[in-house]
Design a protein around this motif. Structure first.
Motif, PDB file in Angstrom:
ATOM      1  N   ALA A 180       0.828  -1.205   0.000  1.00 36.62           N
ATOM      2  CA  ALA A 180       0.000   0.000   0.000  1.00 36.62           C
ATOM      3  C   ALA A 180       0.865   1.259   0.000  1.00 36.62           C
ATOM      4  N   LEU A 181       0.348   2.291  -0.665  1.00 36.73           N
ATOM      5  CA  LEU A 181       1.065   3.553  -0.771  1.00 36.73           C
ATOM      6  C   LEU A 181       0.096   4.641  -1.212  1.00 36.73           C
ATOM      7  N   ILE A 182       0.585   5.863  -1.303  1.00 37.44           N
ATOM      8  CA  ILE A 182      -0.216   6.969  -1.806  1.00 37.44           C
ATOM      9  C   ILE A 182      -0.027   7.035  -3.318  1.00 37.44           C
ATOM     10  N   GLY A 183      -1.150   7.068  -4.048  1.00 36.23           N
ATOM     11  CA  GLY A 183      -1.038   7.053  -5.502  1.00 36.23           C
ATOM     12  C   GLY A 183      -2.264   7.633  -6.172  1.00 36.23           C
ATOM     13  N   PRO A 184      -2.324   7.557  -7.498  1.00 35.61           N
ATOM     14  CA  PRO A 184      -3.429   8.152  -8.247  1.00 35.61           C
ATOM     15  C   PRO A 184      -4.791   7.612  -7.813  1.00 35.61           C
ATOM     16  N   LEU A 185      -5.759   8.508  -7.736  1.00 35.23           N
ATOM     17  CA  LEU A 185      -7.088   8.167  -7.237  1.00 35.23           C
ATOM     18  C   LEU A 185      -7.704   6.946  -7.922  1.00 35.23           C
ATOM     19  N   PRO A 186      -7.625   6.806  -9.255  1.00 41.73           N
ATOM     20  CA  PRO A 186      -8.323   5.664  -9.874  1.00 41.73           C
ATOM     21  C   PRO A 186      -7.522   4.369  -9.916  1.00 41.73           C
ATOM     22  N   TYR A 187      -6.335   4.323  -9.324  1.00 43.64           N
ATOM     23  CA  TYR A 187      -5.454   3.170  -9.505  1.00 43.64           C
ATOM     24  C   TYR A 187      -6.138   1.858  -9.101  1.00 43.64           C
ATOM     25  N   ASP A 188      -6.707   1.815  -7.901  1.00 43.02           N
ATOM     26  CA  ASP A 188      -7.306   0.563  -7.438  1.00 43.02           C
ATOM     27  C   ASP A 188      -8.609   0.255  -8.157  1.00 43.02           C
ATOM     28  N   LEU A 189      -9.368   1.268  -8.537  1.00 40.77           N
ATOM     29  CA  LEU A 189     -10.592   1.020  -9.288  1.00 40.77           C
ATOM     30  C   LEU A 189     -10.260   0.407 -10.642  1.00 40.77           C
ATOM     31  N   VAL A 190      -9.181   0.857 -11.253  1.00 43.14           N
ATOM     32  CA  VAL A 190      -8.704   0.238 -12.488  1.00 43.14           C
ATOM     33  C   VAL A 190      -8.317  -1.217 -12.228  1.00 43.14           C
ATOM     34  N   GLY A 191      -7.611  -1.468 -11.117  1.00 43.69           N
ATOM     35  CA  GLY A 191      -7.236  -2.835 -10.793  1.00 43.69           C
ATOM     36  C   GLY A 191      -8.434  -3.758 -10.696  1.00 43.69           C
ATOM     37  N   LEU A 192      -9.546  -3.245 -10.169  1.00 45.34           N
ATOM     38  CA  LEU A 192     -10.747  -4.047  -9.994  1.00 45.34           C
ATOM     39  C   LEU A 192     -11.541  -4.207 -11.286  1.00 45.34           C
ATOM     40  N   LEU A 193     -11.744  -3.110 -12.012  1.00 45.55           N
ATOM     41  CA  LEU A 193     -12.639  -3.130 -13.174  1.00 45.55           C
ATOM     42  C   LEU A 193     -11.928  -3.442 -14.485  1.00 45.55           C
ATOM     43  N   ARG A 194     -10.616  -3.332 -14.506  1.00 43.24           N
ATOM     44  CA  ARG A 194      -9.819  -3.733 -15.673  1.00 43.24           C
ATOM     45  C   ARG A 194      -8.880  -4.859 -15.269  1.00 43.24           C
ATOM     46  N   ASP A 195      -9.468  -5.848 -14.637  1.00 43.23           N
ATOM     47  CA  ASP A 195      -8.767  -6.997 -14.078  1.00 43.23           C
ATOM     48  C   ASP A 195      -8.418  -7.981 -15.197  1.00 43.23           C
ATOM     49  N   SER A 196      -7.174  -8.377 -15.278  1.00 42.89           N
ATOM     50  CA  SER A 196      -6.759  -9.312 -16.325  1.00 42.89           C
ATOM     51  C   SER A 196      -7.336 -10.709 -16.125  1.00 42.89           C
ATOM     52  N   TYR A 197      -7.887 -11.001 -14.946  1.00 44.71           N
ATOM     53  CA  TYR A 197      -8.409 -12.330 -14.658  1.00 44.71           C
ATOM     54  C   TYR A 197      -9.922 -12.432 -14.853  1.00 44.71           C
ATOM     55  N   VAL A 198     -10.622 -11.300 -14.778  1.00 48.46           N
ATOM     56  CA  VAL A 198     -12.075 -11.261 -14.986  1.00 48.46           C
ATOM     57  C   VAL A 198     -12.382 -10.067 -15.886  1.00 48.46           C
ATOM     58  N   VAL A 199     -12.888 -10.329 -17.085  1.00 50.78           N
ATOM     59  CA  VAL A 199     -13.189  -9.255 -18.035  1.00 50.78           C
ATOM     60  C   VAL A 199     -14.667  -8.896 -17.930  1.00 50.78           C
ATOM     61  N   LEU A 200     -14.937  -7.667 -17.512  1.00 50.27           N
ATOM     62  CA  LEU A 200     -16.305  -7.156 -17.420  1.00 50.27           C
ATOM     63  C   LEU A 200     -16.686  -6.490 -18.731  1.00 50.27           C
ATOM     64  N   ASP A 201     -17.986  -6.452 -19.025  1.00 49.19           N
ATOM     65  CA  ASP A 201     -18.384  -5.781 -20.261  1.00 49.19           C
ATOM     66  C   ASP A 201     -18.464  -4.273 -20.047  1.00 49.19           C
ATOM     67  N   ASP A 202     -18.545  -3.531 -21.139  1.00 49.76           N
ATOM     68  CA  ASP A 202     -18.480  -2.067 -21.062  1.00 49.76           C
ATOM     69  C   ASP A 202     -19.595  -1.490 -20.192  1.00 49.76           C
ATOM     70  N   GLY A 203     -20.791  -2.043 -20.307  1.00 50.83           N
ATOM     71  CA  GLY A 203     -21.899  -1.543 -19.509  1.00 50.83           C
ATOM     72  C   GLY A 203     -21.660  -1.726 -18.024  1.00 50.83           C
ATOM     73  N   GLU A 204     -21.137  -2.889 -17.645  1.00 53.31           N
ATOM     74  CA  GLU A 204     -20.815  -3.123 -16.234  1.00 53.31           C
ATOM     75  C   GLU A 204     -19.798  -2.112 -15.737  1.00 53.31           C
ATOM     76  N   VAL A 205     -18.756  -1.893 -16.521  1.00 52.41           N
ATOM     77  CA  VAL A 205     -17.706  -0.958 -16.108  1.00 52.41           C
ATOM     78  C   VAL A 205     -18.283   0.436 -15.937  1.00 52.41           C
ATOM     79  N   ASP A 206     -19.095   0.882 -16.889  1.00 53.23           N
ATOM     80  CA  ASP A 206     -19.692   2.224 -16.797  1.00 53.23           C
ATOM     81  C   ASP A 206     -20.547   2.354 -15.532  1.00 53.23           C
ATOM     82  N   ARG A 207     -21.364   1.356 -15.269  1.00 51.55           N
ATOM     83  CA  ARG A 207     -22.249   1.420 -14.097  1.00 51.55           C
ATOM     84  C   ARG A 207     -21.463   1.357 -12.791  1.00 51.55           C
ATOM     85  N   LEU A 208     -20.411   0.570 -12.767  1.00 52.21           N
ATOM     86  CA  LEU A 208     -19.623   0.452 -11.542  1.00 52.21           C
ATOM     87  C   LEU A 208     -18.785   1.707 -11.292  1.00 52.21           C
ATOM     88  N   ILE A 209     -18.325   2.360 -12.349  1.00 58.60           N
ATOM     89  CA  ILE A 209     -17.662   3.657 -12.172  1.00 58.60           C
ATOM     90  C   ILE A 209     -18.652   4.669 -11.610  1.00 58.60           C
TER      91      ILE A 209
END
Length: 343
Positions: A231-260
């Protein structure tokens, strides 16, 4: 597994649990050099614990930034998160000299396993819960400015830039053997400098650094955080990107938009939703370039090919981010010459 693990566990468990070691089961580890074991316990207060074996003793395990660690980062960050009521595994015992941590056993069910093959309608509520957990994590980190070592480490230009170089060195050159011209090398360096500088100057928050489906355990229907030692101090969207642009689970565009949108409803961005999405896409470009290179590095240096199948998803996210970022046209044109996935 060596005899010292068995001997240490056999001597330690009676004091911790009142029970005795029944069995040791090696567990599949992560991309680090840490090793994990499940300790089955007979007649104890708990049925099992997880033993984490560190690659080196004590605080020297901090490899993230230039910040020196005076105690083990995992322990320091765990105690900070636990004080805030965040769902993290309890530490039953830490032997600094031996480099061994006895942890609460959260089982083997990751978020990745729970949502594997599930339709969007069933997995999206679970992801909303994950977003809520991320917001709670960020708020706790933002409310306590020096609560743990994570507050004294930063995603500065050098670290951001190093992650991008990981892509060029390992995916582009080592794996794909791209013969970059001098002009292409220069342009890539300029583009990477701009990306790292923009992210360094972005609004910041407390960052887990690997907030994704394999680091969210599901135990009795509740999400728990693991692998938070970086853990560290970093860009605001870093962890949200890790969750929604996960290389192990690909979400569809609509899911990503709604979750953002779900995230922004709980953690508003002063500049507005459009500005946040642009920053999210820039962070996605950075993170997934790094991941595609990191997966090759793990294969070639750590002799673990298990992450190679996830390179296509990483490059898919790179292409999508480049398509949404017109300011990165030069970078897209060069990379597409050498990577068919980006055309």
């Amino acid at each position: 597994m060596d005899d010292r693990i068995t001997a240490h566990a056999a001597a330690t468990l009676p004091r911790l649990t009142g029970g005795h070691l029944a069995k040791i089961i090696p567990l599949q580890g992560d991309a680090s050099s840490r090793r994990y074991y499940r300790l089955r316990i007979r007649d104890g207060s708990v049925a099992s614990l997880v033993l984490m074996e560190l690659p080196g003793a004590g605080a020297a395990a901090d490899e993230v930034t230039k910040t020196a660690a005076t105690r083990l980062p995992f322990v320091d960050v765990q105690e900070f998160l636990e004080r805030g009521g965040l769902p993290v595994p309890r530490i039953h015992h830490y032997d600094d000299a031996a480099g061994l941590l006895y942890l609460e056993d959260l089982g083997d069910t990751t978020l990745e396993r729970v949502v594997a093959g599930a339709p969007a309608g069933r997995r999206e509520p679970i992801y909303r819960n994950a977003v809520d957990l991320l917001v709670a994590f960020q708020r706790h980190g933002e409310a306590h400015k020096d609560g743990c070592i994570g507050h004294r480490r930063r995603f500065d230009f050098d670290l951001l830039r190093w992650e991008l170089e990981h892509f060029r060195e390992w995916l582009l050159v080592a794996e794909r053997q791209a013969a970059l011209t001098e002009a292409e090398q220069k342009t890539i360096s300029e583009e990477f400098d701009e990306i790292a500088r923009a992210l360094e100057q972005a609004p910041t928050t407390f960052v887990h650094r690997d907030f994704q489906s394999r680091n969210l355990m599901v135990e009795r229907g509740e999400l728990h955080l693991i692998d938070f030692q970086d853990a560290l101090i970093g860009p605001l969207p870093y962890d949200l990107v890790g969750l929604l642009r996960d290389s192990y689970v690909v979400l569809d565009d609509g899911e990503v938009d709604r979750l953002i949108a779900h995230y922004l409803a709980r953690h508003p961005f002063p500049a507005g939703a459009a500005a946040f999405r642009a920053l999210f896409d820039l962070q996605a470009l950075h993170r997934k370039l790094k991941d595609s290179g990191r997966f090759v590095y793990i294969d070639r240096v750590k002799k673990n090919p298990g992450f190679l199948p996830h390179i296509p998803a990483s490059l898919l996210y790179v292409r999508q981010a480049l398509e949404r970022l017109p300011s990165r046209t030069r970078l897209r044109e060069i990379l597409a010459r050498h990577l068919p996935e980006l055309r």
